[in-house]
Design a protein around this motif. Sequence first.
Motif: not given
Length: 125
Positions: A16-24, A81-84, A103-104
């Motif tokens: 669920q958190r991975a989906l939230d991160f993907t949306d972000f 992390i690297t992409c960011s 943080e996410m």
Amino acid sequence: MSKDVHFSFEDLKVYQRALDFTDFVYSLTATFPREELYGLRSQFNRAAVSIALNTAEGSGNSDLQFNRFLQMADDSLRECITCSTIAHRRSFISSEENQKVREMLLEIFKMIKSLQKYLKSKKEK
């Protein structure tokens, strides 16, 4: 009337958190320069999606296989992390956005490691 179809992996908090991160990430990369459409933007989106995909795909396998897929999710997390970092260095995202990504990802990382530890403890019993 049809009943909602539900799969057990959808209950995993890490999924669920991975989906939230993907949306972000999709929202974040939508503002990247057009010339990054097939570059960093695409790579960042695919890496984010991969975290959720590997978590879902591995959950239906043996504990050993699930652990292997969780490791691939962790690898994709590090790619994010690297992409960011690159996006921040290129001024595509702000320091605050970069920090939010981190943080996410830290939360997801801790969840992955906890799940891997649990799987290992089951194996040792």
